[in-house]
Design an enzyme around this catalytic site. Sequence first.
Site, PDB file in Angstrom:
ATOM      1  N   LYS A   1      49.478 -12.795 -65.157  1.00 24.29           N
ATOM      2  CA  LYS A   1      49.738 -11.490 -65.761  1.00 24.29           C
ATOM      3  C   LYS A   1      49.036 -10.406 -64.948  1.00 24.29           C
ATOM      4  O   LYS A   1      47.808 -10.362 -64.889  1.00 24.29           O
ATOM      5  CB  LYS A   1      49.255 -11.483 -67.214  1.00 24.29           C
TER       6      LYS A   1
ATOM      7  N   THR B   1      46.609  -1.456 -77.179  1.00 26.32           N
ATOM      8  CA  THR B   1      47.178  -2.688 -76.614  1.00 26.32           C
ATOM      9  C   THR B   1      46.433  -3.937 -77.087  1.00 26.32           C
ATOM     10  O   THR B   1      46.541  -4.992 -76.469  1.00 26.32           O
ATOM     11  CB  THR B   1      47.133  -2.630 -75.083  1.00 26.32           C
TER      12      THR B   1
ATOM     13  N   GLY C   1      45.661  -7.308 -78.583  1.00 25.63           N
ATOM     14  CA  GLY C   1      46.489  -8.447 -78.949  1.00 25.63           C
ATOM     15  C   GLY C   1      47.629  -8.736 -77.986  1.00 25.63           C
ATOM     16  O   GLY C   1      48.444  -9.628 -78.247  1.00 25.63           O
ATOM     17  N   THR C   2      47.670  -8.028 -76.857  1.00 26.91           N
ATOM     18  CA  THR C   2      48.795  -8.186 -75.934  1.00 26.91           C
ATOM     19  C   THR C   2      48.948  -9.628 -75.446  1.00 26.91           C
ATOM     20  O   THR C   2      50.045 -10.192 -75.441  1.00 26.91           O
ATOM     21  CB  THR C   2      48.616  -7.259 -74.716  1.00 26.91           C
ATOM     22  N   GLY C   3      47.834 -10.239 -75.002  1.00 27.01           N
ATOM     23  CA  GLY C   3      47.908 -11.590 -74.451  1.00 27.01           C
ATOM     24  C   GLY C   3      48.311 -12.630 -75.476  1.00 27.01           C
ATOM     25  O   GLY C   3      49.141 -13.506 -75.198  1.00 27.01           O
ATOM     26  N   CYS C   4      47.744 -12.528 -76.672  1.00 26.20           N
ATOM     27  CA  CYS C   4      48.104 -13.455 -77.756  1.00 26.20           C
ATOM     28  C   CYS C   4      49.581 -13.319 -78.100  1.00 26.20           C
ATOM     29  O   CYS C   4      50.293 -14.312 -78.296  1.00 26.20           O
ATOM     30  CB  CYS C   4      47.278 -13.157 -79.004  1.00 26.20           C
TER      31      CYS C   4
END
Length: 273
Positions: free
Chosen positions: A174, A205, A207-210
């Site tokens: 990412k 932003t 919580g983007t990765g989860c």
Amino acid sequence: MSLPRVLTVAGSDSGGGAGIQADLKTMLALGVHGMSVITAVTAQNSVGVQGAWELPVEAVRAQYRSVVDDIGVDAVKTGMLASAELVEAVAELIAGTDAPAVVDPVGVSKHGDPLLAASALDSVRTKLLPVATVATPNLDEVARLTGVHVESEADLRRAAAAVLSYGPRWVLIKGGHLPGEAVDLLTDGTDEHLLRAPRLDNRHTHGTGCTLASAIAAQLAKGRSVPEAVAAAKEYVTGAIAAGFALGSGIGPVDHGWNLGTTFRAGQKAGPP
């Protein structure tokens, strides 16, 4: 027709923006049945993580077996695993489960708070990554796991090769922390896909990765190929970031329900009038 079943194995975010809460919201928004194994409890809000307490290995194993042995599962997603003992237990459980696994090797929170003990890094490399269908590290996690520091888009391939050397079938590097467009590299070492999205002017932003990892798992549970699942998940999370909203006094969450038209936006009430 039953809904596809997706199991998240992750920590709880009391603020509701990341972790188990984000995962289940994402799964609901994407039309799959979400189930959960809680690995840790955090005291967390928009400004940071004030405390974290991991659950005993036996509690994590019992939750997993309870769900998988009765309900079954079509995809598994992992997030915060906290310790080497939990990483190894979860890796063993996934290895014995006939379903694709999306591994988000969470190291720190959005605010820089540690969520994985340094002593657990080797277990992630040698136990967890080898059972991953897709690993989804960000650039900080790549650096911690492999020592490769990505400074530009040209470095993404080198980072991917370093992660793939630990055994996941696919890796999604990412590149959201790079300047310019938000570009990610998905590869299995042979097949490569660059996924681009415009950089959005929105600081909310959390919580983007989860959310991205859960969206990939949801799409895999529907039977999509890895490239198809990741492309669809990228589209979903880009929309969620665009609709991210202020909450508390710090960084607000992405809007997991942006595609449903039922969440708070610009002061409007949620749901139908």
